[in-house]
Motif scaffolding. Structure first.
Motif, PDB file in Angstrom:
ATOM      1  N   ARG A  67      40.862   4.705 141.005  1.00  0.00           N
ATOM      2  CA  ARG A  67      40.300   5.860 140.296  1.00  0.00           C
ATOM      3  C   ARG A  67      40.982   7.124 140.796  1.00  0.00           C
ATOM      4  O   ARG A  67      40.801   7.545 141.932  1.00  0.00           O
ATOM      5  N   TYR A  68      41.759   7.722 139.907  1.00  0.00           N
ATOM      6  CA  TYR A  68      42.574   8.892 140.241  1.00  0.00           C
ATOM      7  C   TYR A  68      41.768  10.034 140.848  1.00  0.00           C
ATOM      8  O   TYR A  68      42.152  10.566 141.895  1.00  0.00           O
ATOM      9  N   PRO A  69      40.639  10.467 140.256  1.00  0.00           N
ATOM     10  CA  PRO A  69      39.920  11.615 140.839  1.00  0.00           C
ATOM     11  C   PRO A  69      39.412  11.355 142.259  1.00  0.00           C
ATOM     12  O   PRO A  69      39.333  12.273 143.065  1.00  0.00           O
ATOM     13  N   LEU A  70      39.051  10.111 142.559  1.00  0.00           N
ATOM     14  CA  LEU A  70      38.528   9.770 143.880  1.00  0.00           C
ATOM     15  C   LEU A  70      39.633   9.481 144.894  1.00  0.00           C
ATOM     16  O   LEU A  70      39.388   9.465 146.096  1.00  0.00           O
ATOM     17  N   GLU A  71      40.819   9.153 144.375  1.00  0.00           N
ATOM     18  CA  GLU A  71      41.953   8.709 145.197  1.00  0.00           C
ATOM     19  C   GLU A  71      41.571   7.482 146.013  1.00  0.00           C
ATOM     20  O   GLU A  71      41.883   7.361 147.193  1.00  0.00           O
ATOM     21  N   GLU A  72      40.870   6.553 145.340  1.00  0.00           N
ATOM     22  CA  GLU A  72      40.517   5.294 145.986  1.00  0.00           C
ATOM     23  C   GLU A  72      40.256   4.211 144.952  1.00  0.00           C
ATOM     24  O   GLU A  72      40.044   4.487 143.777  1.00  0.00           O
ATOM     25  N   TYR A  73      40.285   2.966 145.426  1.00  0.00           N
ATOM     26  CA  TYR A  73      40.025   1.802 144.586  1.00  0.00           C
ATOM     27  C   TYR A  73      38.526   1.667 144.381  1.00  0.00           C
ATOM     28  O   TYR A  73      37.740   1.937 145.291  1.00  0.00           O
ATOM     29  N   SER A  74      38.112   1.230 143.206  1.00  0.00           N
ATOM     30  CA  SER A  74      36.694   1.150 142.870  1.00  0.00           C
ATOM     31  C   SER A  74      36.376  -0.159 142.165  1.00  0.00           C
ATOM     32  O   SER A  74      37.069  -0.546 141.222  1.00  0.00           O
ATOM     33  N   LYS A  93      30.571  -3.299 122.907  1.00  0.00           N
ATOM     34  CA  LYS A  93      31.235  -4.551 122.527  1.00  0.00           C
ATOM     35  C   LYS A  93      32.748  -4.420 122.655  1.00  0.00           C
ATOM     36  O   LYS A  93      33.419  -5.322 123.165  1.00  0.00           O
ATOM     37  N   ARG A  94      33.285  -3.287 122.214  1.00  0.00           N
ATOM     38  CA  ARG A  94      34.728  -3.052 122.299  1.00  0.00           C
ATOM     39  C   ARG A  94      35.189  -2.981 123.745  1.00  0.00           C
ATOM     40  O   ARG A  94      36.180  -3.602 124.125  1.00  0.00           O
ATOM     41  N   GLU A  95      34.469  -2.225 124.577  1.00  0.00           N
ATOM     42  CA  GLU A  95      34.858  -2.056 125.976  1.00  0.00           C
ATOM     43  C   GLU A  95      34.826  -3.369 126.747  1.00  0.00           C
ATOM     44  O   GLU A  95      35.711  -3.647 127.545  1.00  0.00           O
ATOM     45  N   LEU A  96      33.781  -4.167 126.549  1.00  0.00           N
ATOM     46  CA  LEU A  96      33.683  -5.444 127.256  1.00  0.00           C
ATOM     47  C   LEU A  96      34.862  -6.345 126.912  1.00  0.00           C
ATOM     48  O   LEU A  96      35.495  -6.920 127.797  1.00  0.00           O
ATOM     49  N   LYS A  97      35.174  -6.442 125.639  1.00  0.00           N
ATOM     50  CA  LYS A  97      36.302  -7.272 125.178  1.00  0.00           C
ATOM     51  C   LYS A  97      37.621  -6.720 125.711  1.00  0.00           C
ATOM     52  O   LYS A  97      38.478  -7.468 126.208  1.00  0.00           O
ATOM     53  N   GLU A  98      37.792  -5.405 125.614  1.00  0.00           N
ATOM     54  CA  GLU A  98      39.033  -4.758 126.031  1.00  0.00           C
ATOM     55  C   GLU A  98      39.312  -4.991 127.520  1.00  0.00           C
ATOM     56  O   GLU A  98      40.414  -5.355 127.898  1.00  0.00           O
ATOM     57  N   GLU A  99      38.307  -4.771 128.361  1.00  0.00           N
ATOM     58  CA  GLU A  99      38.530  -4.827 129.805  1.00  0.00           C
ATOM     59  C   GLU A  99      38.503  -6.236 130.382  1.00  0.00           C
ATOM     60  O   GLU A  99      39.182  -6.505 131.360  1.00  0.00           O
ATOM     61  N   THR A 100      37.701  -7.140 129.792  1.00  0.00           N
ATOM     62  CA  THR A 100      37.533  -8.462 130.398  1.00  0.00           C
ATOM     63  C   THR A 100      37.906  -9.625 129.494  1.00  0.00           C
ATOM     64  O   THR A 100      38.031 -10.749 129.967  1.00  0.00           O
ATOM     65  N   GLY A 101      38.015  -9.389 128.191  1.00  0.00           N
ATOM     66  CA  GLY A 101      38.222 -10.479 127.250  1.00  0.00           C
ATOM     67  C   GLY A 101      36.923 -11.180 126.876  1.00  0.00           C
ATOM     68  O   GLY A 101      36.927 -12.164 126.147  1.00  0.00           O
ATOM     69  N   GLY A 135      37.954 -14.708 126.216  1.00  0.00           N
ATOM     70  CA  GLY A 135      39.261 -14.600 125.584  1.00  0.00           C
ATOM     71  C   GLY A 135      40.176 -13.771 126.462  1.00  0.00           C
ATOM     72  O   GLY A 135      39.947 -13.628 127.668  1.00  0.00           O
ATOM     73  N   GLU A 136      41.179 -13.176 125.863  1.00  0.00           N
ATOM     74  CA  GLU A 136      42.143 -12.353 126.592  1.00  0.00           C
ATOM     75  C   GLU A 136      41.708 -10.888 126.600  1.00  0.00           C
ATOM     76  O   GLU A 136      41.239 -10.369 125.595  1.00  0.00           O
ATOM     77  N   SER A 137      41.889 -10.243 127.739  1.00  0.00           N
ATOM     78  CA  SER A 137      41.595  -8.811 127.829  1.00  0.00           C
ATOM     79  C   SER A 137      42.730  -8.010 127.209  1.00  0.00           C
ATOM     80  O   SER A 137      43.849  -8.500 127.062  1.00  0.00           O
ATOM     81  N   GLU A 138      42.437  -6.777 126.848  1.00  0.00           N
ATOM     82  CA  GLU A 138      43.413  -5.871 126.245  1.00  0.00           C
ATOM     83  C   GLU A 138      43.242  -4.478 126.835  1.00  0.00           C
ATOM     84  O   GLU A 138      42.818  -3.545 126.146  1.00  0.00           O
ATOM     85  N   PRO A 139      43.555  -4.307 128.145  1.00  0.00           N
ATOM     86  CA  PRO A 139      43.310  -3.009 128.779  1.00  0.00           C
ATOM     87  C   PRO A 139      44.168  -1.889 128.199  1.00  0.00           C
ATOM     88  O   PRO A 139      45.241  -2.135 127.633  1.00  0.00           O
ATOM     89  N   ASP A 140      43.647  -0.658 128.351  1.00  0.00           N
ATOM     90  CA  ASP A 140      44.409   0.526 127.946  1.00  0.00           C
ATOM     91  C   ASP A 140      45.688   0.621 128.773  1.00  0.00           C
ATOM     92  O   ASP A 140      45.774   0.053 129.863  1.00  0.00           O
ATOM     93  N   ASP A 141      46.631   1.418 128.298  1.00  0.00           N
ATOM     94  CA  ASP A 141      47.901   1.574 129.016  1.00  0.00           C
ATOM     95  C   ASP A 141      47.750   2.348 130.321  1.00  0.00           C
ATOM     96  O   ASP A 141      48.652   2.375 131.142  1.00  0.00           O
ATOM     97  N   THR A 142      46.592   2.958 130.559  1.00  0.00           N
ATOM     98  CA  THR A 142      46.348   3.666 131.814  1.00  0.00           C
ATOM     99  C   THR A 142      45.616   2.786 132.831  1.00  0.00           C
ATOM    100  O   THR A 142      45.322   3.241 133.926  1.00  0.00           O
ATOM    101  N   GLU A 143      45.308   1.544 132.443  1.00  0.00           N
ATOM    102  CA  GLU A 143      44.489   0.683 133.289  1.00  0.00           C
ATOM    103  C   GLU A 143      45.285  -0.485 133.860  1.00  0.00           C
ATOM    104  O   GLU A 143      45.931  -1.231 133.125  1.00  0.00           O
ATOM    105  N   ILE A 144      45.236  -0.624 135.167  1.00  0.00           N
ATOM    106  CA  ILE A 144      45.696  -1.825 135.845  1.00  0.00           C
ATOM    107  C   ILE A 144      44.443  -2.403 136.473  1.00  0.00           C
ATOM    108  O   ILE A 144      43.954  -1.908 137.489  1.00  0.00           O
ATOM    109  N   LEU A 145      43.888  -3.422 135.840  1.00  0.00           N
ATOM    110  CA  LEU A 145      42.570  -3.925 136.193  1.00  0.00           C
ATOM    111  C   LEU A 145      42.642  -5.268 136.904  1.00  0.00           C
ATOM    112  O   LEU A 145      43.454  -6.117 136.557  1.00  0.00           O
ATOM    113  N   GLU A 146      41.752  -5.451 137.859  1.00  0.00           N
ATOM    114  CA  GLU A 146      41.527  -6.746 138.481  1.00  0.00           C
ATOM    115  C   GLU A 146      40.117  -7.164 138.090  1.00  0.00           C
ATOM    116  O   GLU A 146      39.171  -6.388 138.249  1.00  0.00           O
ATOM    117  N   ILE A 147      39.981  -8.361 137.558  1.00  0.00           N
ATOM    118  CA  ILE A 147      38.676  -8.861 137.126  1.00  0.00           C
ATOM    119  C   ILE A 147      38.190  -9.870 138.162  1.00  0.00           C
ATOM    120  O   ILE A 147      38.941 -10.757 138.573  1.00  0.00           O
TER     121      ILE A 147
END
Length: 182
Positions: A67-74, A93-101, A135-147
């Motif tokens: 998280r950029y504003p915090l300068e730490e992992y969350s 519904k969109r966010e859940l699918k996007e971030e986790t599939g 299913g497959e996640s589809e994160p935004d181009d600003t997101e590098i996510l670990e599930i």
């Protein structure tokens, strides 16, 4: 609880910053004690949407990201922004699918939360998602996510140990724990 009239008087308001997600206002005010003062207000242009997906074995999924504003992992529950004119459940519904599939057949609204009501008007909406399919996640181009799949009990332990510090995640997880008898 008493709903009193607003003891603040706004004498002027100037927008000092604006982008597609947030605007900042500087306001001159008369404080409740009658003296002049200032106030800064962050206005969010989207709703905050947060989802706790839970399977039949009481597991949930957390999303980790820097998280950029915090300068730490969350570590957080799946969440994101929802357009003001779109129903919150559709954004959830969109966010859940996007971030986790993950998609869900059953949705329960957990309520709303003011994320930091001393400086912002942001409102967050929280949901419980159940009867999950994957299913497959589809994160935004600003997101590098670990599930991470964890038990709901483990997620609550992470809240209690301050390993999860995001306000929407804390509130939603504690509400789900209460609903599930944890």
């Amino acid at each position: 609880m008493t709903k009193e009239k607003n003891p603040w008087t706004k004498t002027s308001s100037t927008q000092v910053y604006d982008n597609p997600w947030v605007s900042i206002r500087h306001e001159e005010v008369i404080k409740p004690n009658g003296e002049p003062g200032i106030y800064g207000v962050a206005h969010f242009k989207n709703k905050a949407i947060a989802i706790v997906p839970v399977d039949s074995e009481l597991n949930t999924w957390l999303v980790g990201q820097y998280r950029y504003p915090l300068e730490e992992y969350s570590w957080e529950i799946p969440m994101g922004g929802g357009a003001l004119e779109v129903e919150s459940i559709e954004s959830a519904k969109r966010e859940l699918k996007e971030e986790t599939g993950i998609s869900a057949e059953s949705w329960t609204e957990l309520g709303r939360i003011h994320t930091s009501n001393s400086v912002t008007d942001e409102v967050g909406y929280m949901y419980l998602a159940e009867n999950l399919t994957f299913g497959e996640s589809e994160p935004d181009d600003t997101e590098i996510l670990e599930i991470q799949k964890v038990s709901l009990s483990k997620a609550i332990e992470m809240v209690m140990n301050s390993e999860i510090t995001d306000s929407l995640s804390i509130a939603a997880l504690l509400k789900v724990a209460r609903l599930k008898g944890i």
